[in-house]
Write a protein that holds these residues in place. Sequence first.
Motif, PDB file in Angstrom:
ATOM      1  N   MET A 204       0.832  -1.200   0.000  1.00  0.00           N
ATOM      2  CA  MET A 204       0.000   0.000   0.000  1.00  0.00           C
ATOM      3  C   MET A 204       0.869   1.254   0.000  1.00  0.00           C
ATOM      4  SD  MET A 204      -2.970   1.107   2.724  1.00  0.00           S
ATOM      5  CE  MET A 204      -3.967  -0.297   2.298  1.00  0.00           C
ATOM      6  N   ILE A 205       1.919   1.259   0.806  1.00  0.00           N
ATOM      7  CA  ILE A 205       2.829   2.411   0.838  1.00  0.00           C
ATOM      8  C   ILE A 205       3.482   2.596  -0.521  1.00  0.00           C
ATOM      9  CG2 ILE A 205       5.005   3.249   1.811  1.00  0.00           C
ATOM     10  CD1 ILE A 205       4.183   1.999   4.458  1.00  0.00           C
ATOM     11  N   TRP A 206       3.852   1.495  -1.162  1.00  0.00           N
ATOM     12  CA  TRP A 206       4.473   1.588  -2.487  1.00  0.00           C
ATOM     13  C   TRP A 206       3.517   2.230  -3.496  1.00  0.00           C
ATOM     14  CZ3 TRP A 206       8.960   1.204  -5.025  1.00  0.00           C
ATOM     15  CH2 TRP A 206       8.913   1.086  -6.420  1.00  0.00           C
ATOM     16  N   GLU A 207       2.270   1.788  -3.474  1.00  0.00           N
ATOM     17  CA  GLU A 207       1.314   2.295  -4.458  1.00  0.00           C
ATOM     18  C   GLU A 207       0.934   3.751  -4.197  1.00  0.00           C
ATOM     19  OE1 GLU A 207      -3.353   1.785  -5.725  1.00  0.00           O
ATOM     20  OE2 GLU A 207      -2.453   0.388  -4.295  1.00  0.00           O
ATOM     21  N   VAL A 208       0.642   4.069  -2.937  1.00  0.00           N
ATOM     22  CA  VAL A 208       0.090   5.388  -2.629  1.00  0.00           C
ATOM     23  C   VAL A 208       1.168   6.454  -2.513  1.00  0.00           C
ATOM     24  CG1 VAL A 208      -1.288   6.697  -0.959  1.00  0.00           C
ATOM     25  CG2 VAL A 208      -1.884   4.336  -1.484  1.00  0.00           C
ATOM     26  N   TRP A 209       2.287   6.146  -1.867  1.00  0.00           N
ATOM     27  CA  TRP A 209       3.285   7.182  -1.585  1.00  0.00           C
ATOM     28  C   TRP A 209       4.522   7.074  -2.479  1.00  0.00           C
ATOM     29  CZ3 TRP A 209       2.789   6.328   4.411  1.00  0.00           C
ATOM     30  CH2 TRP A 209       1.611   6.934   4.839  1.00  0.00           C
ATOM     31  N   VAL A 210       5.129   5.894  -2.539  1.00  0.00           N
ATOM     32  CA  VAL A 210       6.384   5.767  -3.279  1.00  0.00           C
ATOM     33  C   VAL A 210       6.164   6.000  -4.768  1.00  0.00           C
ATOM     34  CG1 VAL A 210       8.286   4.221  -3.863  1.00  0.00           C
ATOM     35  CG2 VAL A 210       7.331   4.203  -1.548  1.00  0.00           C
ATOM     36  N   THR A 211       5.139   5.346  -5.335  1.00  0.00           N
ATOM     37  CA  THR A 211       4.870   5.524  -6.766  1.00  0.00           C
ATOM     38  C   THR A 211       4.537   6.972  -7.095  1.00  0.00           C
ATOM     39  OG1 THR A 211       4.044   3.252  -6.886  1.00  0.00           O
ATOM     40  CG2 THR A 211       3.466   4.724  -8.690  1.00  0.00           C
ATOM     41  N   SER A 212       3.730   7.605  -6.250  1.00  0.00           N
ATOM     42  CA  SER A 212       3.384   9.012  -6.482  1.00  0.00           C
ATOM     43  C   SER A 212       4.621   9.899  -6.427  1.00  0.00           C
ATOM     44  CB  SER A 212       2.359   9.477  -5.441  1.00  0.00           C
ATOM     45  OG  SER A 212       1.169   8.725  -5.542  1.00  0.00           O
ATOM     46  N   MET A 213       5.539   9.604  -5.512  1.00  0.00           N
ATOM     47  CA  MET A 213       6.763  10.390  -5.412  1.00  0.00           C
ATOM     48  C   MET A 213       7.647  10.200  -6.645  1.00  0.00           C
ATOM     49  SD  MET A 213       9.588  10.325  -2.328  1.00  0.00           S
ATOM     50  CE  MET A 213       8.260  10.561  -1.148  1.00  0.00           C
ATOM     51  N   LEU A 214       7.735   8.942  -7.120  1.00  0.00           N
ATOM     52  CA  LEU A 214       8.519   8.688  -8.324  1.00  0.00           C
ATOM     53  C   LEU A 214       7.939   9.412  -9.532  1.00  0.00           C
ATOM     54  CD1 LEU A 214       9.255   4.860  -7.943  1.00  0.00           C
ATOM     55  CD2 LEU A 214      10.860   6.743  -7.644  1.00  0.00           C
ATOM     56  N   VAL A 215       6.622   9.385  -9.651  1.00  0.00           N
ATOM     57  CA  VAL A 215       5.971  10.079 -10.764  1.00  0.00           C
ATOM     58  C   VAL A 215       6.228  11.575 -10.692  1.00  0.00           C
ATOM     59  CG1 VAL A 215       3.738  10.649 -11.787  1.00  0.00           C
ATOM     60  CG2 VAL A 215       4.202   8.312 -11.052  1.00  0.00           C
ATOM     61  N   PHE A 216       6.118  12.142  -9.497  1.00  0.00           N
ATOM     62  CA  PHE A 216       6.336  13.577  -9.328  1.00  0.00           C
ATOM     63  C   PHE A 216       7.769  13.960  -9.700  1.00  0.00           C
ATOM     64  CE2 PHE A 216       7.707  17.141  -6.637  1.00  0.00           C
ATOM     65  CZ  PHE A 216       6.798  18.113  -7.057  1.00  0.00           C
ATOM     66  N   LEU A 217       8.741  13.148  -9.260  1.00  0.00           N
ATOM     67  CA  LEU A 217      10.138  13.464  -9.572  1.00  0.00           C
ATOM     68  C   LEU A 217      10.421  13.311 -11.061  1.00  0.00           C
ATOM     69  CD1 LEU A 217      11.940  11.687  -6.574  1.00  0.00           C
ATOM     70  CD2 LEU A 217      11.546  14.133  -6.883  1.00  0.00           C
ATOM     71  N   MET A 218       9.850  12.283 -11.683  1.00  0.00           N
ATOM     72  CA  MET A 218      10.081  12.091 -13.115  1.00  0.00           C
ATOM     73  C   MET A 218       9.438  13.189 -13.938  1.00  0.00           C
ATOM     74  SD  MET A 218       9.640   7.933 -13.367  1.00  0.00           S
ATOM     75  CE  MET A 218      10.087   7.878 -15.096  1.00  0.00           C
TER      76      MET A 218
END
Length: 397
Positions: free
Chosen positions: A120-134
């Motif tokens: 859940m943390i990967w989907e909600v927070w980590v993935t969103s952070m990666l998308v924002f940085l990219m």
Amino acid sequence: MFPDADKIKEKVRASLFEEELNPEDLFKTTGWCQAIARNQLFKNMTMVVIVLNAIWIGIDTDLNTSDLEINSPLIFQVVDNFFCIFFSFEISVRFLAYQKSRDAFKDFSFIFDFSLVLTMIWEVWVTSMLVFLMQSHLGGANLSVLRILRLFRLVRIARVGRLMSSCRELIVLVKGISMGLRSVLSTLFLMMVVIYVFAIIFTQLFRGTDEGAGCYDGVLESMNCLMLNVVFPEQQELMHKMLEVGPITYLLGLFYLLITGLTVMNMLIGVLVEVVSVTAQVDKEETAMKAVKEKIEELIPADSRQTGISRELFMKVIMDQGLVQTLSNIDVDVMSVVEYPEIMYHSRNALSVPELVDAILQFRRTTSVSMMDIAQLRRFMVNELEDLRGLIKSNQM
């Protein structure tokens, strides 16, 4: 092919008296974390949130068409973050409640819940952070790469597993299906062999004819036609649409129909009912043994658990009203236990707790007679006659 209830019961008896790991026994005795983790209200609240999360997954799948969490409407982001925060808090409290951190990873339920929280943390927070940085550093030209990350949204399906792990009845059903997996695969294999044989026959008979056009032009096409018309007659239109989308979609749809329409609902319903019945019977057996074991251990001194329970001590313990009620609840004939203790203690001065529990459960009214019981009765009668013969000889001398 079919599960053996007696063998499963033996496994239960063998494992029941092993020391059972209770996570709360490893908790600290002071501190707010252990107090929250032990609190029944907090446990009930967690269960409610688990149910709501399972419902929300369906709502999100139906109404949220965004591929990525960061691009979802605000309401979906807020709710997803709420669930992520709550479950992160809950698993953190449970982790901090342990006296030793490594003890947490001895509990399978904690490991399972911890894994779900990580997804859940990967989907909600980590993935969103990666998308924002990219998006910030790589620009819009590389946004097509971000579509790969939408595959990680599939991990949310695993969260439903926590709902199942929190309900004992669902666990019994899942155990039953897993125990019947061999029967399922055997039946499906037989079905495919039959379809394959007749696909070859019909292809040879009807290939090139007007009657066989579009159905029996090849072996694979014949197998598909036979399966859809005989096994899934009502789902032909659905499967044709899936085949038009692609072979992967067709196989996925076929797998779904085999599991739901064939395995669960039709061909194997008798096998699965039997398996679930056996599993429920074993679960009832385990519950009965636990109830008697815990009640006896409450009544006997600690030293007697090591040296064994004598007949005299047992006759005192059996008079306890609580134990009598417990035995009556699981249909044990208490009067027979009191009248015939020599059957349990024949040629033995003391019994261990597991031996005593097993002997008491033999007095249940629903216990069926086996060849082993007859053999034991025969041995008991022979020993009694030998003792009587020896007593008569000694008196004559």
